[in-house]
Scaffold this motif. Sequence first.
Motif, short mmCIF file in Angstrom:
data_model
loop_
_atom_site.label_atom_id
_atom_site.label_comp_id
_atom_site.label_asym_id
_atom_site.label_seq_id
_atom_site.Cartn_x
_atom_site.Cartn_y
_atom_site.Cartn_z
N ARG A 60 18.54 -14.79 66.73
CA ARG A 60 18.11 -15.48 65.86
C ARG A 60 16.30 -15.78 65.92
O ARG A 60 16.17 -16.50 66.78
N LEU A 61 15.76 -15.61 64.93
CA LEU A 61 14.18 -15.66 65.18
C LEU A 61 13.71 -15.48 63.74
O LEU A 61 14.28 -14.78 62.84
N PRO A 62 12.44 -16.27 63.49
CA PRO A 62 12.04 -16.17 62.15
C PRO A 62 11.24 -14.95 61.70
O PRO A 62 10.08 -14.93 61.26
N VAL A 63 12.03 -13.93 61.45
CA VAL A 63 11.47 -12.77 60.97
C VAL A 63 12.42 -12.19 60.00
O VAL A 63 13.56 -11.89 60.12
N ILE A 64 11.71 -12.32 58.59
CA ILE A 64 12.80 -12.03 57.41
C ILE A 64 13.35 -10.63 57.55
O ILE A 64 14.34 -10.42 56.82
N ALA B 143 0.66 -7.54 60.22
CA ALA B 143 1.50 -8.46 59.95
C ALA B 143 2.94 -7.98 59.58
O ALA B 143 3.41 -6.86 58.91
N PHE B 144 3.90 -8.74 59.75
CA PHE B 144 5.32 -8.56 59.37
C PHE B 144 5.85 -9.82 58.61
O PHE B 144 5.32 -10.90 58.83
N PRO B 145 6.93 -9.73 57.72
CA PRO B 145 7.36 -11.01 57.09
C PRO B 145 7.89 -12.01 57.86
O PRO B 145 8.39 -11.66 59.05
N PRO B 146 7.50 -13.44 57.58
CA PRO B 146 6.83 -13.69 56.28
C PRO B 146 5.36 -13.80 56.34
O PRO B 146 4.56 -14.20 55.18
N GLU B 147 4.86 -13.40 57.42
CA GLU B 147 3.27 -13.27 57.42
C GLU B 147 2.51 -12.72 56.30
O GLU B 147 1.63 -13.00 55.73
N VAL B 148 3.38 -11.20 55.91
CA VAL B 148 2.90 -10.36 54.82
C VAL B 148 2.79 -11.22 53.73
O VAL B 148 1.81 -11.26 52.95
N GLN B 149 3.91 -11.97 53.42
CA GLN B 149 3.72 -12.84 51.89
C GLN B 149 2.80 -13.96 51.94
O GLN B 149 2.04 -14.12 50.94
N ILE C 71 19.96 -15.83 53.19
CA ILE C 71 18.90 -16.13 54.37
C ILE C 71 18.35 -17.54 54.48
O ILE C 71 18.31 -18.20 55.48
N VAL C 72 18.05 -18.14 53.18
CA VAL C 72 17.71 -19.49 52.99
C VAL C 72 18.78 -20.49 53.46
O VAL C 72 18.50 -21.35 54.31
N GLU D 112 12.59 -20.51 55.27
CA GLU D 112 12.88 -21.84 54.01
C GLU D 112 12.23 -21.12 52.83
O GLU D 112 12.71 -21.82 51.77
N ARG D 113 11.47 -20.22 52.62
CA ARG D 113 11.19 -19.91 51.39
C ARG D 113 11.87 -18.44 50.77
O ARG D 113 11.86 -17.47 51.08
N TYR D 114 12.59 -19.02 49.57
CA TYR D 114 13.42 -17.85 48.88
C TYR D 114 12.62 -16.68 48.27
O TYR D 114 12.68 -15.85 48.42
N ASP D 115 11.29 -17.29 47.98
CA ASP D 115 10.55 -16.03 47.29
C ASP D 115 10.09 -15.26 48.20
O ASP D 115 9.92 -13.92 47.75
N TYR D 116 9.40 -15.53 49.50
CA TYR D 116 9.32 -14.73 50.33
C TYR D 116 10.30 -13.90 51.01
O TYR D 116 10.27 -12.57 51.17
N ALA D 117 11.69 -14.39 50.93
CA ALA D 117 12.81 -13.70 51.33
C ALA D 117 12.98 -12.56 50.49
O ALA D 117 13.23 -11.39 50.65
N LEU D 118 13.09 -12.89 49.04
CA LEU D 118 13.19 -11.83 47.99
C LEU D 118 12.17 -10.95 47.85
O LEU D 118 12.59 -9.68 47.65
N GLN D 119 11.03 -11.19 48.02
CA GLN D 119 9.91 -10.10 48.07
C GLN D 119 10.25 -9.16 49.44
O GLN D 119 9.97 -7.94 49.17
#
Length: 335
Positions: free
Chosen positions: A49-53, A190-196, A263-264, A270-277
């Motif tokens: 588990r790490l913050p990489v969407i 960059a990789f998600p969520p940095e990209v978004q 995922i959220v 935390e961001r649904y919109d970033y995950a969806l993108q």
Amino acid sequence: MTMMQTRRRFLGGATLTSAALAGAAGILRPLRGWAAEPAMETTTVRLGRLPVICFAPQYVCEALLRAEGFTDVRYVDTTARGQSEDLGHGKLDFQSNLPLAHAVAIDRELPITVVAGVHAGCYELFAHGGIRGIADLKGKTVGQLGSPELISMMAAYVGLDPKKDLTLVDDPAAKPVDLFAEGKIDAYLAFPPEVQELHARQVGHVILRTAVDPPWSQYFCCMLAANREYAARYPVATKRVIRAVLKAADLCAGEPEVAARLIVEGGFTERYDYALQTLTENPYGAWREYDAEDTIRFYALRLHELGMIKSSPKQIIANGTDWRFLNEVKRELKA
């Protein structure tokens, strides 16, 4: 956040999650012939588990793992730099990562086995000013989080010497993404969520997307590896993990709204919109089309040419991959 935890549950959350998945093209429905499979050797599995969407299939597969018969599904906190060691040392049983990272781990003789490709895409290379391509990075400063292998490969592919022509900033303590946003470095991989986040802040412009720009778009960006001892001791369980993760990749491709919500709800972002993108902009459904072994060969060759690993691609494949389970799952899922 604790170091080891199952996915966070809301009131009625388990029922909601199962219902959502069940409605997603019958993804929980067992395939014909599953009943004839041998019993699993273990019903416990630990994933990182790490913050990489972009590791989304690994994060949304819990209900699928439970449908496969796992009763103890754990997500264990890890880091971008420490995940290979955590997998090799037995803190994790399975972990998604870049194929080049797996190749480096195998070269270091960490006991891992790459068992499947999961998806392509993810990375975007942002730049400032008049930089329009990778060749324009000569003499520039480039930031990224994690190890420098990928940006070094990209530079070498267009004829640059990454050691001489680039200044790399990859120390998390330096906060390279913030330095890029402030205009203090020239480019950032960059990789998600940095990209978004960078798109939302309208920072820089994109000069390369691994989801669409060859040769990077022609190979897996993320591959699943197992702890070698787990795969050897528990082959039936290993196959079922692979099947669950690949069905989760299909969920990400076919029902991105459901996957993004999971995922959220799971606390992975935390961001649904970033995950969806992330799910809609990267080819999660293409795991049937890409060649897992060819991906490892491609990245191992680039690493070997740059002197980043000592092993040849043939040695990496022989010492650290096993496609038997993947081939069986492909046949079952009519790949």
